[in-house]
Design an enzyme around this catalytic site. Sequence first.
Site, PDB file in Angstrom:
ATOM      1  CG  ASP A 210      -4.261   2.385   5.361  1.00 24.71           C
ATOM      2  OD1 ASP A 210      -3.453   2.484   4.413  1.00 24.71           O
ATOM      3  OD2 ASP A 210      -4.333   3.207   6.294  1.00 24.71           O
TER       4      ASP A 210
ATOM      5  N   GLY B 299      -0.594   8.158  -0.053  1.00 21.35           N
ATOM      6  CA  GLY B 299      -0.583   9.344  -0.900  1.00 21.35           C
ATOM      7  C   GLY B 299       0.496  10.315  -0.467  1.00 21.35           C
TER       8      GLY B 299
ATOM      9  CE  LYS C  67      -0.727   4.107   7.586  1.00 19.67           C
ATOM     10  NZ  LYS C  67      -1.320   4.170   6.232  1.00 19.67           N
TER      11      LYS C  67
ATOM     12  N   GLY D 236      -4.709  10.695  -0.617  1.00 20.85           N
ATOM     13  CA  GLY D 236      -5.407  11.670   0.216  1.00 20.85           C
ATOM     14  C   GLY D 236      -5.129  13.123  -0.115  1.00 20.85           C
TER      15      GLY D 236
ATOM     16  CE  LYS E 295      -2.777   3.452   1.328  1.00 16.26           C
ATOM     17  NZ  LYS E 295      -2.405   4.095   2.518  1.00 16.26           N
TER      18      LYS E 295
HETATM   19  N1  ATP Z   1       0.782   6.080  17.076  1.00 15.51           N
HETATM   20  C1  ATP Z   1       1.053   6.594  15.865  1.00 15.51           C
HETATM   21  N2  ATP Z   1       2.203   6.274  15.253  1.00 15.51           N
HETATM   22  C2  ATP Z   1       2.512   6.757  14.028  1.00 15.51           C
HETATM   23  N3  ATP Z   1       1.700   7.577  13.314  1.00 15.51           N
HETATM   24  C3  ATP Z   1       0.516   7.920  13.858  1.00 15.51           C
HETATM   25  C4  ATP Z   1       0.143   7.442  15.147  1.00 15.51           C
HETATM   26  N4  ATP Z   1      -1.077   7.957  15.441  1.00 15.51           N
HETATM   27  C5  ATP Z   1      -1.438   8.707  14.390  1.00 15.51           C
HETATM   28  N5  ATP Z   1      -0.503   8.704  13.419  1.00 15.51           N
HETATM   29  C6  ATP Z   1      -0.602   9.415  12.145  1.00 15.51           C
HETATM   30  O1  ATP Z   1      -0.875   8.519  11.067  1.00 15.51           O
HETATM   31  C7  ATP Z   1      -0.325   9.104   9.870  1.00 15.51           C
HETATM   32  C8  ATP Z   1      -0.227   8.071   8.762  1.00 15.51           C
HETATM   33  O2  ATP Z   1      -1.492   7.828   8.177  1.00 15.51           O
HETATM   34  P1  ATP Z   1      -2.020   8.671   6.912  1.00 15.51           P
HETATM   35  O3  ATP Z   1      -3.388   8.183   6.618  1.00 15.51           O
HETATM   36  O4  ATP Z   1      -1.849  10.128   7.165  1.00 15.51           O
HETATM   37  O5  ATP Z   1      -0.982   8.317   5.744  1.00 15.51           O
HETATM   38  P2  ATP Z   1      -1.062   7.211   4.596  1.00 15.51           P
HETATM   39  O6  ATP Z   1      -2.117   6.200   4.921  1.00 15.51           O
HETATM   40  O7  ATP Z   1       0.321   6.717   4.420  1.00 15.51           O
HETATM   41  O8  ATP Z   1      -1.485   8.034   3.303  1.00 15.51           O
HETATM   42  P3  ATP Z   1      -2.925   8.074   2.560  1.00 15.51           P
HETATM   43  O9  ATP Z   1      -3.984   8.086   3.631  1.00 15.51           O
HETATM   44  O10 ATP Z   1      -2.857   9.329   1.765  1.00 15.51           O
HETATM   45  O11 ATP Z   1      -3.004   6.869   1.691  1.00 15.51           O
HETATM   46  C9  ATP Z   1       0.984   9.673  10.348  1.00 15.51           C
HETATM   47  O12 ATP Z   1       1.450  10.700   9.517  1.00 15.51           O
HETATM   48  C10 ATP Z   1       0.661  10.172  11.765  1.00 15.51           C
HETATM   49  O13 ATP Z   1       0.355  11.542  11.750  1.00 15.51           O
HETATM   50 MG    MG Z   2      -4.236   6.822   5.255  1.00 15.24          MG
END
Ligand code: ATP
Ligand code: MG
Length: 262
Positions: free
Chosen positions: A166, A13, A222, A43, A10
Amino acid sequence: MFKSKIIVVKIGGSTLGQHDTTIEDLVTLQQKRVPVVVVHGGGNAVTDWLTRLNIPTRFVQGLRVTDSDTLRVVTAVLAGLINKELVSEIGKRGGKAVGISGVDGLVVTGKNKNRELGLTAEELTCNPRLLRVLLNNGYMPVIASICLNEELTGREEINLLNVNGDTIAAQIAASLKASKLIFLTDVPGIYDNSKQVISRIDTGTARTMIESGTAAGGMIAKLEASLIASQKVALTRIIDGRVDHALLDEIEGKGKGTTIVN
Ligand SMILES: Nc1ncnc2c1ncn2[C@@H]1O[C@H](COP(=O)(O)OP(=O)(O)OP(=O)(O)O)[C@@H](O)[C@H]1O
Ligand SMILES: [Mg+2]
């Protein structure tokens, strides 16, 4: 066996950018005959286009609230722009990819359970037949996180649903009985309350982290995804997609980040 070697990646974005080495790594893996399925979110690009079009956007627990106009933009941006950009980048570097969404080949069908979230799928059904056809013929499926709406009530003007990237990645990984589900994201792994990366957790701890609020925003999706995948997939990994060749390092066993096991 071939089936158990499949890896689902995965791409967040937030990690896709000009200097991203993920595309290069995906092509290298394909050349090494590692069967890879890519799922992408996007996103930031969606939010950017919604802003340009003056469509307000709102998140509840990291999930986008989707009305039908939002869904049209989500579909155009994810399954159009971002998906085709990824496929063309892979192609330019000598890889063979086919860009689809969950709707194509009816790979993913969803139910809209949580009305608060609008046209968003929470409960997914996955039929990976098309993915196997592509993999068996040397193509890397690149999947945008949109699916078919199972309930055709006539209420919706559009038969699609928005799905968190996710969640759809986890469901696809489970249906393929993938050997590994890898989340490339914009943090080094899952942080504990002191912002230290935790190297390994089990699904019980994942649940606790959601309930206690240690995991928030996009991390909730996630962790929940890792719970869905854990029934069929031995290992879920959350790694930093901003690090050069993070994906290749991961496959070669040199990856950092967080491992989630059963
Ligand atoms: N315990 C934690 N540990 C790490 N990150 C965390 C935690 N709690 C919240 N987060 C947040 O989760 C974010 C990652 O998820 P996010 O949905 O923003 O990104 P992505 O899934 O990689 O991208 P997209 O949603 O665009 O596909 C991190 O940038 C952080 O701000
Ligand atoms: Mg995300």
